[in-house]
Enzyme design. Sequence first.
Site, mmCIF file in Angstrom:
data_model
loop_
_atom_site.group_PDB
_atom_site.id
_atom_site.type_symbol
_atom_site.label_atom_id
_atom_site.label_comp_id
_atom_site.label_asym_id
_atom_site.label_seq_id
_atom_site.Cartn_x
_atom_site.Cartn_y
_atom_site.Cartn_z
ATOM 1 N N HIS A 81 46.487 48.497 28.578
ATOM 2 C CA HIS A 81 45.638 47.556 29.038
ATOM 3 C C HIS A 81 44.217 48.182 29.642
ATOM 4 O O HIS A 81 44.444 49.467 30.474
ATOM 5 C CB HIS A 81 46.117 47.043 30.457
ATOM 6 C CG HIS A 81 45.600 45.450 30.682
ATOM 7 N ND1 HIS A 81 46.018 44.382 30.094
ATOM 8 C CD2 HIS A 81 44.590 45.399 31.723
ATOM 9 C CE1 HIS A 81 45.234 43.476 30.405
ATOM 10 N NE2 HIS A 81 44.398 44.162 31.717
ATOM 11 N N SER A 182 46.707 42.214 39.317
ATOM 12 C CA SER A 182 46.474 41.351 38.256
ATOM 13 C C SER A 182 46.972 42.169 36.959
ATOM 14 O O SER A 182 47.686 41.585 36.121
ATOM 15 C CB SER A 182 44.923 41.148 38.155
ATOM 16 O OG SER A 182 44.524 40.570 36.702
ATOM 17 N N LYS A 186 51.044 41.144 34.589
ATOM 18 C CA LYS A 186 50.889 40.574 33.328
ATOM 19 C C LYS A 186 51.963 41.793 32.533
ATOM 20 O O LYS A 186 52.879 41.555 31.621
ATOM 21 C CB LYS A 186 49.713 40.756 32.500
ATOM 22 C CG LYS A 186 48.675 39.758 32.904
ATOM 23 C CD LYS A 186 47.561 39.622 32.257
ATOM 24 C CE LYS A 186 46.431 40.580 32.450
ATOM 25 N NZ LYS A 186 45.856 40.337 33.680
#
Length: 428
Positions: A81, A182, A186
Amino acid sequence: MQITDFISAKRDGREVTRQDLYDFASSVASGGIPDYQVSAWLMAAYLKGLSTAETISLTLAMRDSGTVLEWGDGLPLADKHSTGGVGDKISLVLAPLAAAAGLRIPMISGRSLGHTGGTLDKLESIPGMNVNIHIEQFMRLVEKNGVAMTGQSDDLAPADRRLYALRDATATVTSIPLICASILSKKLAENTDILVFDIKIGSGAFMKTEEQGTELASALIDIAKESGVQVEAFLTGMDFPLGLKTGNALEVKETLEVLRGEGPQDVRELSIRLTASMLMQAYPEKYPRVTDAVEYCGRILDNGNAFARFILMVEAQGGDISGFESLPEAPVKFEIAAERSGFWNGVDALVLGEVVRSLGGGRYRVDQKINPSAGWEQIIPCGTDIRNGEVLGLVHAEDQESAYNASLSIIEAFVWDQPVQPLIRKVI
Ligand code: URA
């Protein structure tokens, strides 16, 4: 706790309990709290910060606002990410590359955030591509093809879906605890074995300095490790956009170039290096040295295996392959030429991200529709000696006027005669 007490506690800098944060995340996910109260809390959290304990609790509460995926035996599960950048299409290259290299990649991504682009918006510029797939189908596709890409949903990190969109519209993005919760909500919902973080630093990143990037990296690494995930973080430069194309459809085009073994060197290099990190963590005996893993990933890009995996993934999610040649094209392409000679570092990434957003490539409101064809196509790579009058790139826009206005901001943001910094600054 009443929601107004929860908001005032953060406004006044008081710490709240794990249970309070779980109740908040669950009400955010169910729609039990209106946007104005969620937004008020976000601004309070942005201004007052969250303690380490609160950040961990919020992360886990957001993860548990939906399902945590349970996988059967098989190839190692991994994901990466990025903290958000301009022209950052690495996920689109890395996910199929890593799957072709022997990993399962269940990637839950986000949309554009502030001036930065979003993987889901980029994928949606492919005609028919569905990035809202249901959990069962998502897991089936990961098992079958090694890779699938989806977004937060009613079932997967739903609290982040709402908070992410509200942060984007309320100028509350650049907060380390909120970014941390955040991203990790995920990634922990995916339940992967291995994570790689690409922490962007520089003008076009949310973290402007190496110190801020290192602080975010430490927070992400600590929570990931505490949750039993193997992890490595890279600090990478974001003073200039990655690659030559910025904007949703343009970035898909550049992804295809890189997946065909072509395209700009920086996108290829970073995609390979981050995939190599996953492979080394998954198969330390097979890849004891970075050079082994890097060389293997390079081969998979060059022999077409990663490209084939991308096509498989897109088709499985309804994307129209024939549409690749007819990805949306902007009606206006406006040339920008150099107005002086010298060593051209490129366009400042923050300004470029804002320009692309203003052309419709990103959002100012939650409900705003994206213009997939808007963007900036650089012809000359960053870090090149330029002659006066040389064409440097093209603004892709809906009409002549917006293209012209964008060109003024872009020219103003040209950077000249600065030393070139390495792309990868630090591995943690
Ligand atoms: N990516 C995310 O998923 N969330 C953020 O807050 C920033 C980048």
